[in-house]
Design a protein around this motif. Structure first.
Motif, short mmCIF file in Angstrom:
data_model
loop_
_atom_site.label_atom_id
_atom_site.label_comp_id
_atom_site.label_asym_id
_atom_site.label_seq_id
_atom_site.Cartn_x
_atom_site.Cartn_y
_atom_site.Cartn_z
N ASP A 1 0.84 -1.20 0.00
CA ASP A 1 0.00 0.00 0.00
C ASP A 1 0.88 1.25 0.00
O ASP A 1 1.90 1.30 0.69
CB ASP A 1 -0.90 0.02 1.24
CG ASP A 1 -1.95 -1.08 1.20
OD1 ASP A 1 -2.27 -1.55 0.09
OD2 ASP A 1 -2.43 -1.48 2.28
N LYS A 2 0.46 2.26 -0.78
CA LYS A 2 1.23 3.50 -0.84
C LYS A 2 1.03 4.30 0.45
O LYS A 2 -0.09 4.51 0.89
CB LYS A 2 0.82 4.35 -2.04
CG LYS A 2 1.67 5.61 -2.20
CD LYS A 2 1.11 6.57 -3.23
CE LYS A 2 1.29 6.04 -4.63
NZ LYS A 2 0.93 7.06 -5.65
N ILE A 3 2.15 4.74 1.02
CA ILE A 3 2.11 5.55 2.24
C ILE A 3 2.21 7.03 1.89
O ILE A 3 1.45 7.85 2.39
CB ILE A 3 3.26 5.14 3.19
CG1 ILE A 3 3.15 3.65 3.53
CG2 ILE A 3 3.24 5.99 4.46
CD1 ILE A 3 4.34 3.11 4.31
N TRP A 4 3.16 7.37 1.04
CA TRP A 4 3.28 8.74 0.56
C TRP A 4 4.06 8.78 -0.74
O TRP A 4 4.69 7.80 -1.14
CB TRP A 4 3.91 9.67 1.60
CG TRP A 4 5.22 9.24 2.23
CD1 TRP A 4 5.38 8.67 3.45
CD2 TRP A 4 6.54 9.35 1.67
NE1 TRP A 4 6.70 8.42 3.70
CE2 TRP A 4 7.44 8.83 2.63
CE3 TRP A 4 7.05 9.83 0.47
CZ2 TRP A 4 8.82 8.78 2.41
CZ3 TRP A 4 8.43 9.78 0.25
CH2 TRP A 4 9.29 9.27 1.21
N GLU A 5 3.98 9.93 -1.41
CA GLU A 5 4.70 10.18 -2.66
C GLU A 5 5.37 11.54 -2.56
O GLU A 5 4.78 12.48 -2.03
CB GLU A 5 3.73 10.13 -3.85
CG GLU A 5 4.36 10.45 -5.19
CD GLU A 5 3.35 10.47 -6.31
OE1 GLU A 5 3.26 11.48 -7.03
OE2 GLU A 5 2.61 9.46 -6.46
N LEU A 6 6.59 11.65 -3.07
CA LEU A 6 7.34 12.89 -2.92
C LEU A 6 8.12 13.19 -4.21
O LEU A 6 8.86 12.33 -4.71
CB LEU A 6 8.32 12.78 -1.74
CG LEU A 6 9.12 14.04 -1.38
CD1 LEU A 6 8.19 15.14 -0.89
CD2 LEU A 6 10.16 13.71 -0.32
N THR A 7 7.93 14.40 -4.75
CA THR A 7 8.70 14.84 -5.92
C THR A 7 10.06 15.34 -5.45
O THR A 7 10.15 16.25 -4.63
CB THR A 7 7.97 15.96 -6.68
OG1 THR A 7 6.73 15.45 -7.18
CG2 THR A 7 8.81 16.46 -7.85
N VAL A 8 11.12 14.74 -5.99
CA VAL A 8 12.48 15.08 -5.56
C VAL A 8 13.05 16.22 -6.41
O VAL A 8 13.68 17.14 -5.90
CB VAL A 8 13.40 13.85 -5.66
CG1 VAL A 8 14.80 14.17 -5.16
CG2 VAL A 8 12.81 12.68 -4.87
N PHE A 9 12.82 16.17 -7.73
CA PHE A 9 13.30 17.25 -8.61
C PHE A 9 12.37 17.33 -9.82
O PHE A 9 11.66 16.38 -10.14
CB PHE A 9 14.75 17.02 -9.06
CG PHE A 9 14.99 15.72 -9.77
CD1 PHE A 9 14.76 15.59 -11.14
CD2 PHE A 9 15.43 14.60 -9.08
CE1 PHE A 9 14.97 14.39 -11.80
CE2 PHE A 9 15.66 13.40 -9.73
CZ PHE A 9 15.42 13.29 -11.10
N THR A 10 12.38 18.50 -10.48
CA THR A 10 11.59 18.70 -11.69
C THR A 10 12.52 19.09 -12.84
O THR A 10 13.63 19.57 -12.62
CB THR A 10 10.53 19.79 -11.49
OG1 THR A 10 11.19 21.01 -11.09
CG2 THR A 10 9.53 19.39 -10.42
N ASN A 11 12.03 18.90 -14.07
CA ASN A 11 12.82 19.20 -15.26
C ASN A 11 12.11 20.24 -16.12
O ASN A 11 11.09 19.93 -16.74
CB ASN A 11 13.04 17.93 -16.10
CG ASN A 11 13.68 16.81 -15.31
OD1 ASN A 11 14.63 17.03 -14.59
ND2 ASN A 11 13.14 15.61 -15.45
#
Length: 301
Positions: A92-102
């Protein structure tokens, strides 16, 4: 008059040469040759240009597991690099986090501007994320704060990803290791392979740490059953006690090994391969399967 007529008709004859009363040879016009060359060049070069304008698929990133949570990099969005935290047992997904963008330049091919995550690793309570551009990011797993390391520090601070055997991944996923233990990588190698219980299947011994106490030990996952036996890490065995933090070396002691370690008075008949664990310039011991359980045989102190 005939001579004048010949001069007027000569331009037409520049494209058709009369060789006789019944035959002629066609001469290709220069413009037609140029057109054919352009078409041929386009047919050969255009597919190559289209190929060069497309990037290859990103490499699959090996997930890492820490304190019962699996961290994965889906790599399905070239405009951003992100990680997901999932329950190692239920997925099950606990959290999602964007580390960097392009940032994408609309005047250029979009896919060649995509940047993906290259590797994940764990150090203490920090998730280390390395991108294809060799940038390194640290994620504090308590606060989820993201820190990008300077280029020079990125090259030296990023640990190499750990290649975990599939049997260990299954043991972590199906619950035999997930409850109370984390994999440990404080020694190299961090795992050993052999037929430790003598059933003909390859087993894996991997270093683990008890989550509640931080005590170090060994988990032996039997290839035939997929279940893990914990030695140390809170479960005492022989003189090794319940914490193998003292151990700084270990290796496989083959079943058919003719020589035996110092301190033995007779050749030990093994059912399977054993583990030789030790402390440099101090004690060592064999851990082996006696048909019912793993036992400790001291080799010196």
């Amino acid at each position: 008059m005939k001579h004048r007529r010949f001069l007027l008709e000569r331009p037409r004859c520049s494209y058709r040469v009369r060789c006789g009363p019944k035959e002629s040879i066609n001469v290709v016009k220069p413009a037609a040759i140029v057109r054919r060359l352009i078409l041929t060049f386009t047919a050969l070069v255009l597919p190559l240009c289209l190929t060069l304008g497309k990037r290859t698929a990103p490499a699959e990133v090996t997930p890492v597991i820490h304190k019962g949570v699996r961290y994965v990099a889906p790599n399905d969005d070239g405009r951003r690099g992100y990680v997901e935290a999932r329950d190692a047992h239920t997925n099950d997904k606990i959290w999602e986090l964007t580390v960097f963008t392009n940032p994408i330049d609309p005047n250029l091919e979009e896919d060649v501007q995509w940047v993906f995550i290259e590797s994940l690793s764990i150090r203490d309570n920090t998730l280390i994320v390395a991108s294809e551009r060799k940038n390194t990011y640290e994620i504090d797993l308590k606060t989820k704060a993201i820190t990008q390391l300077p280029p020079a520090q990125s090259q030296t601070a990023t640990p190499q990803p750990h290649n975990i055997p599939e049997v260990i991944q299954r043991a972590v996923t199906n619950g035999s290791l997930v409850k109370g233990y984390d994999l440990s990588f404080h020694l190299i190698p961090s795992y050993l392979q052999g037929d430790f219980n003598g059933d003909g299947n390859i087993d894996v011994a991997v270093l683990v740490k008890q989550r509640a106490t931080g005590k170090v030990g060994i988990a032996i996952v039997h290839g035939g059953m997929g279940k893990a036996t914990i030695l140390g890490a809170g479960r005492a065995i022989g003189n090794g006690g319940d914490d193998f933090a003292w151990m700084d070396s270990w290796q496989v002691y083959a079943k058919n090994r003719a020589a035996h370690a110092a301190g033995e008075t007779s050749v030990l008949r093994l059912r399977g391969d054993a583990l030789l664990v030790g402390k440099t310039e101090a004690a060592s011991a064999l851990i082996y399967w006696n048909g019912e359980k793993y036992v400790w045989l001291q080799q010196g102190d």
